[in-house]
Every structure is written in C-alpha cells, then in structure tokens.
Design an enzyme around this catalytic site. Structure first.
Site, PDB file in Angstrom:
ATOM      1  N   SER A  66       0.845  -1.188   0.000  1.00 41.25           N
ATOM      2  CA  SER A  66       0.000   0.000   0.000  1.00 41.25           C
ATOM      3  C   SER A  66       0.885   1.246   0.000  1.00 41.25           C
ATOM      4  O   SER A  66       2.108   1.160   0.077  1.00 41.25           O
ATOM      5  CB  SER A  66      -0.927  -0.021   1.216  1.00 41.25           C
ATOM      6  OG  SER A  66      -1.791  -1.142   1.162  1.00 41.25           O
ATOM      7  N   HIS A 122       9.332   3.713  -3.518  1.00 38.57           N
ATOM      8  CA  HIS A 122       9.488   3.255  -2.143  1.00 38.57           C
ATOM      9  C   HIS A 122      10.654   3.989  -1.479  1.00 38.57           C
ATOM     10  O   HIS A 122      11.304   3.463  -0.580  1.00 38.57           O
ATOM     11  CB  HIS A 122       9.743   1.747  -2.090  1.00 38.57           C
ATOM     12  CG  HIS A 122       8.671   0.932  -2.724  1.00 38.57           C
ATOM     13  ND1 HIS A 122       8.857   0.183  -3.871  1.00 38.57           N
ATOM     14  CD2 HIS A 122       7.376   0.765  -2.393  1.00 38.57           C
ATOM     15  CE1 HIS A 122       7.736  -0.417  -4.200  1.00 38.57           C
ATOM     16  NE2 HIS A 122       6.818  -0.083  -3.327  1.00 38.57           N
ATOM     17  N   SER A 162      -5.274  42.596  -2.966  1.00 42.38           N
ATOM     18  CA  SER A 162      -4.275  43.663  -2.858  1.00 42.38           C
ATOM     19  C   SER A 162      -4.171  44.444  -4.161  1.00 42.38           C
ATOM     20  O   SER A 162      -4.110  45.682  -4.152  1.00 42.38           O
ATOM     21  CB  SER A 162      -2.907  43.069  -2.510  1.00 42.38           C
ATOM     22  OG  SER A 162      -2.920  42.483  -1.244  1.00 42.38           O
ATOM     23  N   ASP A 184       0.293  42.986  10.441  1.00 38.70           N
ATOM     24  CA  ASP A 184      -0.439  42.686   9.212  1.00 38.70           C
ATOM     25  C   ASP A 184       0.504  42.801   8.018  1.00 38.70           C
ATOM     26  O   ASP A 184       1.177  43.828   7.850  1.00 38.70           O
ATOM     27  CB  ASP A 184      -1.599  43.669   9.046  1.00 38.70           C
ATOM     28  CG  ASP A 184      -2.337  43.407   7.752  1.00 38.70           C
ATOM     29  OD1 ASP A 184      -3.011  42.375   7.669  1.00 38.70           O
ATOM     30  OD2 ASP A 184      -2.197  44.215   6.817  1.00 38.70           O
TER      31      ASP A 184
END
Length: 594
Positions: free
Chosen positions: A57, A226, A467, A579
């Site tokens: 899996s 893998h 913006s 900000d």
C-alpha cells in the site's frame, strides 16, 4: 528539506484497512476481505477473464481503486511499501475464480514477484486442472535504473503499470480470451517507459521522521516509489523547460546502451501519462503537462492521448512521473493495432481511480492557444503635470519597488501565519512590474498623472487579487485627484496638491472597502500617512513615521477585515505578527523616503 512526517490516521497499523473500507464506501461494486486485505468485485462476471494486481500500500489510488468493472477484478494489498504474502494472494485467486482464466499483473519488485509468483504456483499445485488458466505478467517500466545496475533484477515497476491495467481490463471486459488479454498485456508492458522526479523523499506513517533528505534547491531524478535512490540529484532545481528535456532523454534514448529499453524512433505515436506522485498541486501538474507536450512536439513525437492526474503515488511524495507508451506501427506485425490500444484506453470503466480523458488526439496548439499580444497603451487624456524633481521622483519610485522586493521573504513569512501566504509575492510582482515600466520609459516624472495610471494598471494586472484591486483603486483615485487639483497643462505638482489628491484617493478607496483604522489591514498605515501629510505636506518624514507606527501597532490589533480575520487573534498577538499588507505600505513609504 525535511519530508512531511505528520498524517491523518487512527493508528499506523489500521491505516490500510481503514482506507480500503473507505474505498468500498465509495464504490458499491466492491467487497473487502479484511483478513487478507483483498478488494474485489463481489459479483464479477465469471464468463470474462479476471485481472488481479496488488503489492504494498501507499501507492493509492493504485492498486485497489482501479478495481471495478472495466479494469481490475481484484487487488491484494500489503502494508505500506510491503508486499502481501503468498497466502493472501492465493486466497485472492480463489475469490475471483471464473470460467475463462486469470491474469496476474505485478510491478517488478522482488517481494511482489516472489509472493504473487509463489501463490500462482501453489494454486496450480492445488488445482492442476486450472494451472494453465492463470497467467503471470511482470511490468518494469522505470528507465532510471540502467541495465548494468539492474543486472538480472530488471527495471522497477512504476506508473506505466496503470496503462497495462487499463488496456488489459478493457479487453477482458469486451470478452477477450485469456491468450488475447495476456498477449496484449505483454506487448504493452514491453513498450512502456517511465521516469520520475521528486523534490523530496516521503515519510511512512508510524516510522521515525527522516533526519536527512534533499537540499532546499535540490531535486532527485529517477527516485523510486518506495524512497529508493534515483539516477542523479540536481541542484539548483532547473525550470521545467530544462528539466523535461532531460527526462525525455532518459525515456526515449536509443543510443544509450544502459537505457535503450523501448525502440522509439523519434517520430512515434505515443500515449503520454503525467502522474502525480502524491504531493504536488494540480497547478504545477498542469505546467508539467504543457511543458512535456511542447518538448514532445519539438522532438517529432505525436501524442495520440494525454492523461494527467494521480494514478500511482508514493504516499505524499512531492514529485511527478512521465510515462510514454509507444504505439505500434505497421512494421510491428505481431503487435496489436494502435487503434485497438487507443480504443481500449478510451473505454469508460466504473472505477474511481481512472481519470477523465478526452478520448481524442490533442489538437494542434495553434487551434487552442491564443498567443499573448502586446497591447498598445490606451490614449490617455491626461494633463501633463510634472513632478517638482522628475529625476528624484523616478528614483524614489525605484527605491520603493526595490524595498518591496527585498522585503518579500519577511512579508511572505508574516502572511504564511496571518493570511494565505501570497502577500509578499503579490507585492513583489507589482514592484517588478513598476521597475519594468520605468525601464521602458512608461513611468516618467514629467507626466505624473500618466505614470500614476500606469502604476494602477500594473497593480491590477501584475498583482491581481484583493491587494491588486485595492492598490489599483487607490492609484486610480490618486490620478483623478491630481487632475482635479491642477488643470493647467505642464504645471508642477506642489506638496499641497499631493496632499489633496492623496486624501481624495483614500476617500475613493473607502467607497469599496469597509476597513477603517484600526482594522489590522493596509488602510491603517495608509490612513495614518495621508492624514499626517494632509495636515503638513512639507513633512514627508513625519507622515512616514505615523504610517510606520500604525503598521507596528497592527501586531496588537484584532483583525476586523482581510485574511487575518479568519486567524485566531491571540496567536497573532502572542507571536507579534503585524499585518503583512500594512507592512507592505510601511516598506513602500520608508523606501520611498530613504
């Protein structure tokens, strides 16, 4: 560059079964043997050849999600990156017993080949009357491992295996015989080639986080699914226009004795499969498709079908693979026809893993791609207002733009916490657009209004988003204000005119946003600057200081508007994150006055 080692799961041990149960919820055709981790069509048609696959899996949607009418009949699943045992596989063969026979298809990994092969032989020993009705096919399509390095082991199985599933499954669903399905499978498996590339290795749930990986600017070509090492590492990571040709060289070379696996001629018809290894965005995958198509066209290949999506992953590996299936020509006398293979690919299966495809040959680019055209500047009816010092005006704009570019990493860091992570890049794009227009002469201190309008256009087109719209509205309003304040052509703009025009521009902006200071948005420093400058237009430094203070103050303000409104307020205060948009305004003004 560490691999992501966090996962959503109950426990690592339950993950595979939980996932298979979820798959059965999605697809009512399926049944799940929980003891043996087998997904199969519960009411399969015994009059048709059955197709079985499987392996470890961690490659979802392969293998189990391809089980369904039109592709696979069953898939036997092991733990993550670990083959199921022979007992599981043997039970899987029993579950899909039928009147016509079974083809087992596995990727070329030692554990899969041994355990599925052992199960086939055990089944033949237990059911000698059915021994000749189970066929075994190994798919090895990886070209990164050369013939000398691979020695007797051969090529690893990668995403090309999915094309084998699809073509074989469609033929079986049409009623093909066991020998017909097997022969087509063998031909396709021998004419498919895959190469992968990744930004990083992946992490297996339940294991320790990896301590080493690829460097920040490093990629690995040919990495296995893998976590096996690849063909080579490259640093810095090249753009796709350089990377894709390197990958195609490995895929299609007939002169390299180590990698001449498929007899490409350079003018072949091919099926192109672009596969997401699990961790790259659809946005990036689309770019990979476009660049690969361009590179194939340049080499004379004809892509008869293009498939793109997540087919065979390595968990969440941030990479992709390219698969080419060479279509047969009239010279391939023992091969199935190209039209048959394409029609089998085009058949629509009932399984969630198979991605939508157009079932048609891609159109020439000239019929779909409209080339960018250089747009002539609109005839701007502006008054030719001059800056008091045109040269200094331009230099200050350059300083502001370069200041934004330099601040991009820090603003991006802030926005990755306080917003959606794009503020720094958006401002940088606008700054670069302004510098380009200055270099072209479109922004000029001798026609300030026209220059301001240009900046508004750049904000709209280069920045985009919220913006870009805010900046564009503001600068458009500023241009209107300048013209309203001075109607005399050729006049020099005074500081008082600047103050009045800036104030009117802010009023325009407030028409389209409800943000008002203090709001933790770019309006906080912008309002502070304009208010101070309007009161004393001779003191730019004082107004800039007011803007800087307002930007700093956003560290302690709860957001009322903008992206930060969706972020938990205490976190921003605790980490003292200002900000990002406000910081951008502060950067512009401080750089402008530097």
């Amino acid at each position: 560059m560490p691999a992501l080692s966090k996962h959503f799961l109950n426990t690592p041990a339950s993950l595979v079964l939980d996932s298979l149960e979820g798959l059965c919820s999605v697809n009512p055709q399926l049944a799940l043997d929980t003891q043996n981790k087998i997904v199969y069509i519960k009411s399969h048609d015994r009059s048709k050849v059955a197709l079985m696959c499987g392996g470890g899996s961690g490659h979802e949607p392969a293998h189990a999600a391809f089980v369904g009418e039109g592709i696979l009949t069953s898939a036997v699943c092991g733990s993550v990156f670990a083959s199921p045992n022979a007992s599981q596989v043997r039970h899987g063969i029993d579950l899909i017993d039928n009147d016509k026979g079974t083809v087992i298809i596995v990727k070329n990994y030692t554990g899969d080949v041994l355990n599925f092969g052992l199960a086939k032989e055990q089944y033949a020993a237990l059911h000698p009357e059915k021994a000749d009705r189970v066929k075994f096919v190994i798919v090895g399509d990886d070209v990164s491992v050369g013939k000398t390095q691979g020695k007797i082991v051969g090529r690893r199985g990668l995403a090309g295996t999915v094309l084998v599933y699809k073509i074989a499954g469609a033929l079986a669903h049409r009623g093909g015989s066991l020998d017909e399905v097997y022969d087509v499978v063998q031909w396709v498996a021998g004419n498919v080639a895959t190469i992968g590339v990744s930004l990083e290795h992946t992490h297996v749930p339940g294991t320790a986080a990896p301590k080493s990986g690829l460097g920040e600017s490093e990629i690995e070509i040919g990495m296995g699914i893998h976590n096996e090492s690849g063909h080579r590492r490259v640093s810095p990571a090249p753009p796709l226009s350089e990377l894709i040709p390197q990958l195609l060289d490995l895929l299609t070379s007939t002169s390299d004795p180590e990698r001449s696996f498929v007899p490409f001629t350079g003018k072949d018809g091919v099926v192109l499969l672009i596969n997401n290894l699990g961790g790259i965005s659809e946005l990036e995958l689309g770019g990979v498709v476009a660049e690969t198509r361009r590179a194939l066209d340049a080499r004379g290949f004809k892509a008869s079908r293009i498939l793109s999506g997540t087919f065979m992953t390595s968990l969440n590996m941030p990479g992709f693979s390219i698969t080419l299936l060479r279509l047969p020509t009239q010279k391939d006398t023992s091969a199935p026809s190209a039209s048959l293979l394409l029609s089998l690919l085009d058949d629509t299966p009932k399984t969630p893993a198979w991605k939508w495809s157009s079932n048609a040959t891609p159109l020439p680019k000239s019929e779909q791609i409209v080339p960018a055209q250089k747009q002539a500047d609109a005839a701007l009816r502006t008054i030719g207002l001059k800056s008091a010092d045109p040269k200094a005006f331009i230099e200050n704009i350059k300083h502001a733009a370069n200041g934004l570019i330099a601040a991009e990493p820090e603003i991006t860091r802030m926005d990755s916490i306080a917003g959606d992570g794009d503020c720094g890049l958006t401002l940088k794009a606008g700054a670069e657009g302004v510098l380009k227009k200055i270099e072209e002469g479109s922004i000029d201190g001798n026609d300030v209004v026209r220059s301001v309008i240009k900046i508004a256009q750049i904000a709209e087109e280069a920045m985009g988003g919220t913006s870009g719209a805010l900046y564009s509205i503001f600068f458009s309003g500023l241009a209107q204000g300048l013209q309203a304040q001075s109607q005399e052509s050729g006049a020099t703009i005074t500081p008082q005119v600047w103050g009045e025009a800036l104030s009117s521009a802010l009023t325009k902006l407030y028409t389209y946003t409800r943000a008002r200071p203090p709001s933790r948005t770019l309006v906080d420093p912008l309002d502070a600057f304009i208010s101070a400058f309007f009161k004393d237009s001779t003191n730019f430094s004082k107004a800039t200081k007011a803007a800087a203070d307002a930007a700093e103050a956003t560290k302690n303000i709860e957001a009322k508007a903008g992206r930060s409104a969706y972020v938990e307020g205490n976190r921003l205060k605790e980490e003292q994150i200002p900000d990002p948009g406000a910081w951008g305004v502060k950067t512009i003004l401080e750089s402008f006055s530097a």
